[in-house]
Motif scaffolding. Structure first.
Motif, short mmCIF file in Angstrom:
data_model
loop_
_atom_site.label_atom_id
_atom_site.label_comp_id
_atom_site.label_asym_id
_atom_site.label_seq_id
_atom_site.Cartn_x
_atom_site.Cartn_y
_atom_site.Cartn_z
N UNK A 93 62.52 -0.32 -7.43
CA UNK A 93 63.26 0.36 -6.37
C UNK A 93 63.70 1.76 -6.83
N UNK A 94 64.10 1.87 -8.09
CA UNK A 94 64.44 3.17 -8.66
C UNK A 94 63.23 4.09 -8.67
N UNK A 95 62.13 3.57 -9.21
CA UNK A 95 60.97 4.42 -9.44
C UNK A 95 60.27 4.88 -8.18
N UNK A 96 60.34 4.09 -7.10
CA UNK A 96 59.61 4.44 -5.88
C UNK A 96 60.07 5.75 -5.28
N UNK A 97 61.33 6.12 -5.52
CA UNK A 97 61.85 7.36 -4.94
C UNK A 97 61.21 8.59 -5.58
N UNK A 98 60.71 8.47 -6.81
CA UNK A 98 60.16 9.63 -7.51
C UNK A 98 58.93 10.18 -6.80
N UNK A 99 57.95 9.30 -6.52
CA UNK A 99 56.75 9.74 -5.81
C UNK A 99 57.07 10.19 -4.39
N UNK A 100 58.08 9.56 -3.77
CA UNK A 100 58.48 9.94 -2.41
C UNK A 100 59.00 11.37 -2.38
N UNK A 101 59.83 11.72 -3.35
CA UNK A 101 60.44 13.04 -3.38
C UNK A 101 59.43 14.11 -3.80
N UNK A 102 58.64 13.83 -4.82
CA UNK A 102 57.76 14.86 -5.38
C UNK A 102 56.48 15.05 -4.59
N UNK A 103 55.91 13.93 -4.08
CA UNK A 103 54.57 14.00 -3.50
C UNK A 103 54.51 13.50 -2.06
N UNK A 104 55.66 13.09 -1.52
CA UNK A 104 55.69 12.54 -0.16
C UNK A 104 54.85 11.26 -0.07
N UNK A 105 54.85 10.49 -1.14
CA UNK A 105 54.09 9.24 -1.19
C UNK A 105 55.05 8.08 -1.37
N UNK A 106 55.33 7.32 -0.33
CA UNK A 106 56.23 6.17 -0.47
C UNK A 106 55.51 5.00 -1.11
N UNK A 107 55.86 4.67 -2.34
CA UNK A 107 55.21 3.55 -3.01
C UNK A 107 55.56 2.22 -2.38
N UNK A 108 56.73 2.12 -1.74
CA UNK A 108 57.14 0.92 -1.03
C UNK A 108 57.60 1.34 0.36
N UNK A 109 57.56 0.43 1.34
CA UNK A 109 58.00 0.81 2.70
C UNK A 109 59.41 1.39 2.77
N UNK A 110 60.42 0.84 2.06
CA UNK A 110 61.76 1.46 2.14
C UNK A 110 61.80 2.90 1.62
N UNK A 111 60.90 3.22 0.67
CA UNK A 111 60.90 4.58 0.11
C UNK A 111 60.40 5.61 1.10
N UNK A 112 59.81 5.16 2.22
CA UNK A 112 59.32 6.11 3.23
C UNK A 112 60.45 6.95 3.80
N UNK A 113 61.65 6.37 3.89
CA UNK A 113 62.79 7.12 4.43
C UNK A 113 63.20 8.24 3.48
#
Length: 506
Positions: free
Chosen positions: A73-93
Motif C-alpha cells: 500500500x505504501x509502495x503503490x503511491x510511488x508509481x502513481x505520483x511519478x508515472x501516473x501508473x496505479x499499481x493497485x486500484x486504490x492508488x488510482x486516486x
C-alpha cells in the motif's frame, strides 16, 4: 487500560524476537518493492510466498504476509505520483493530484507527504485494531445486504464530485463503470453477460487491465507528442519538505482520510477502493478551493493515502474476529491462517492472544521501518523523472504489459489494457473523468450482489432499503448529495441555461 498495556507487552515479547523482526522487515521491504512495480501489487507476492509459510511459525508467517500487504500500500503511491501508473486500484486516486504535483516539479514533496500520510493512517488504524477490535467487529455485524447496497450507492454518488466540474459527466462515467462491472458470468444464474463469446472475458474484465489502461496507457498516448512540462526537481532533503502551508492543509485531511479508511476497513467487503474515493470526494466537497483538485492539491494526495493505509490495518478486524475477508488479499490471509490450524472468529483473541497482539505490535514496527526506508529513497524515486521520455515510455509500456500478464498469465489481458488505453485517451480528449468509471467498475459486482440479496430477504419489498435505519441514513445522504449537486450547478449557471449542462467548461 491496564489490560491493553498488558496485552501490548505480551505482543511486544512476540514481535520483538529476532525471527519476527526479520520476517517483518522482509515482508514490508518486499511489499514496498512490489507496490512500486506497476500492476504487480501485494496479492501476487503473497500468493507466491504462501507455500513458504508452511514451514515457519504461524505468527511469524502472518506477520510477514501482513507486512507485504501494507508495504505494498505504501509502495503503490510511488508509481502513481511519478508515472501516473496505479499499481493497485486504490492508488488510482493518488494519480489525480500526485501526478500533477510531479509535473510541477514537486514530486519530492508529494512522496514525502505521502509517507507521512500513510504513517498517520496506519497508526490510526493500529490504535483501532488494538483498542476496539471486539467492539468494532460487533458493529460490523449490523451491516446486512440492504446496508451494504446503500453504502455502496452513497460511495458511487459521492464519486460524482471527484471527476471534474461536470456532475453529469461524472455520473455517466459511474454508469459506464457499472456496466463494465457486470461483464462475465453471473454468479447467481451462471449465464454469460456481454461476453460476445470471447473466452478471455468469461470471468469478467481484469481490474488491473482497466486501471492500467485508462490511467497508464492513456497518459503515455497523451504525453508522447507533448514536450515534457515540468520544473527541475531539487534533490536536497530540505527541498523535499512540504511548506508550512502544505502541512496546515494536509494534517486535517489526513485525520479525515484516516477516519474514512478505518470505517471502510472495519466493514467486510468495503475495502480500500471505496475508502479512498469517499475520502477524496469529501475533501473536494468541503474545500474552499475545489477547483485546484486534479491540478496538484496536497489534500488530494494526503486524504486518499491516509485512508488507504488505515484500511490496510483495520481490514484485519473482520478477517480475524469475524472470519470475513474484505478483499482478495484478506481472503489469502484467511486461507493462510486456516492452513496453520487457526480458525478466525470471535474467539480468536482469547484463544490466540500471542498471535493477535504480536501482529498488532508488528504493525507498529513495520510502519516505522517503512518510513525509515521510504524517506531516504524519495530523492532516488524522483530521479526517475529525469529519464528522457523517449526512453521512459517504452519502459512504462513494458512494465504495464508484464504487470498485467503476471496476474492471470493471459496475453488477452495485454490486448485488453491496450483497448482501455485507447478508451482512456478518448476520455481525456472529451474531458470525461476516469476515476468515477473505475470506482463504478470495482463496486458493480458488490452493488448487484447486495441488491439481489436484500430483495430476496425482503421478498421483493423495495421499502427494505428505507425501513432499515442504517440503510435509510445512507439513502437519505445519497439523495441529499444529488440535490446539492444539481442545485449548485443551477445556481452557478442561472435559470437561462439548459439544466443538462452542468459544467463550466462545456
Amino acid at each position: 487500560m491496564s489490560d491493553l498495556l498488558s496485552n501490548l507487552i505480551l505482543g511486544a515479547g512476540v514481535a520483538f524476537s529476532w525471527s519476527a523482526l526479520f520476517y517483518c522487515f522482509a515482508g514490508v521491504s518486499l511489499g514496498m518493492v512490489v507496490g512500486v512495480l506497476p500492476g504487480v501489487g501485494p496479492l501476487p507476492a503473497i500468493a507466491m510466498l504462501l507455500p513458504i509459510t508452511f514451514y515457519i511459525d504461524p505468527t511469524e508467517a502472518i506477520i510477514m504476509l501482513a507486512g507485504i500487504y501494507y508495504g505494498g500500500q505504501y509502495g503503490a503511491s510511488t508509481a502513481s505520483i511519478l508515472l501516473n501508473l496505479p499499481g493497485t486500484p486504490p492508488a488510482a486516486v493518488t494519480c489525480l493530484d500526485g501526478y500533477p504535483m510531479a509535473k510541477q516539479g514537486r514530486a519530492g514533496v508529494a512522496l514525502f507527504i505521502t509517507a507521512i500520510a500513510s504513517l498517520v493512517g496506519s497508526m490510526f488504524g493500529i490504535v483501532l485494531v488494538g483498542t476496539f477490535a471486539p467492539v468494532l467487529a460487533r458493529f460490523a455485524l449490523e451491516f446486512g445486504a440492504a446496508e451494504y447496497f446503500s453504502l455502496i450507492l452513497f460511495a458511487l454518488i459521492g464519486t460524482s464530485a471527484i471527476g471534474g466540474d461536470s456532475f453529469l459527466r461524472s455520473v455517466s462515467m459511474v454508469a459506464v463503470g457499472l456496466l463494465l462491472g457486470i461483464v462475465g458470468q453471473d454468479v447467481t444464474s451462471g449465464q454469460f453477460r456481454f461476453t460476445f463469446d470471447i473466452p478471455g472475458i468469461a470471468d469478467g474484465l481484469s481490474i488491473v487491465a482497466v486501471a492500467m489502461g485508462i490511467f497508464g496507457v492513456s497518459e503515455v498516448m497523451a504525453s508522447a507528442h507533448v514536450e515534457r512540462d515540468k520544473k527541475p526537481e531539487s534533490f536536497g532533503f530540505r527541498n523535499m519538505l512540504p511548506s508550512h502551508s502544505d502541512f496546515c492543509r494536509a494534517w486535517p485531511s489526513m485525520g479525515r482520510g484516516s477516519l474514512f479508511g478505518a470505517t471502510c476497513g472495519i466493514l467486510p467487503g468495503a475495502g480500500a477502493s471505496m475508502a479512498v474515493f469517499i475520502a477524496y470526494a469529501f475533501e473536494k466537497r468541503i474545500s474552499k478551493t475545489p477547483e485546484i483538485f486534479g491540478k496538484g492539491a496536497i489534500e488530494g494526495v494526503t486524504a486518499p493515502e491516509s485512508a488507504n493505509n488505515a484500511t490496510a490495518q483495520t481490514a484485519f478486524i473482520p478477517t480475524l474476529t469475524l472470519g470475513v475477508p474484505g478483499d482478495a488479499v484478506m481472503a489469502v490471509m484467511l486461507g493462510a491462517l486456516m492452513i496453520h490450524g487457526i480458525n478466525p472468529g470471535p474467539g480468536l483473541i482469547e484463544e490466540q492472544p500471542q498471535m493477535f497482539w504480536g501482529l498488532v505490535v508488528s504493525f507498529l514496527i513495520g510502519n516505522a521501518i517503512l518510513v525509515i526506508l521510504n524517506i531516504p529513497l524519495v530523492g532516488i524515486w524522483t530521479r526517475l523523472l529525469q529519464i528522457p521520455y523517449a526512453v521512459l515510455f517504452p519502459i512504462i509500456l513494458a512494465l504495464i504489459c508484464i504487470g498485467v500478464y503476471s496476474i492471470n498469465y493471459s496475453t488477452f489481458d495485454i490486448f485488453l489494457v491496450i483497448a482501455f488505453g485507447g478508451l482512456g485517451y478518448g476520455m481525456k480528449l472529451l474531458r470525461f473523468p476516469p476515476a468515477p468509471l473505475l470506482l463504478g467498475f470495482i463496486l458493480s459486482p458488490m452493488l448487484e450482489e447486495n441488491f439481489r440479496r436484500a430483495l430476496l430477504l425482503s421478498r421483493g419489498d423495495w421499502m427494505t432499503f428505507l425501513v432499515q435505519p442504517i440503510s435509510g441514513v445512507f439513502i437519505g445522504l445519497s439523495t441529499a448529495l444529488v440535490l446539492f449537486a444539481v442545485i449548485t450547478a443551477l445556481r452557478q449557471h442561472g435559470p437561462g441555461r439548459h439544466p443538462g449542462a452542468l459544467s463550466e467548461t462545456e
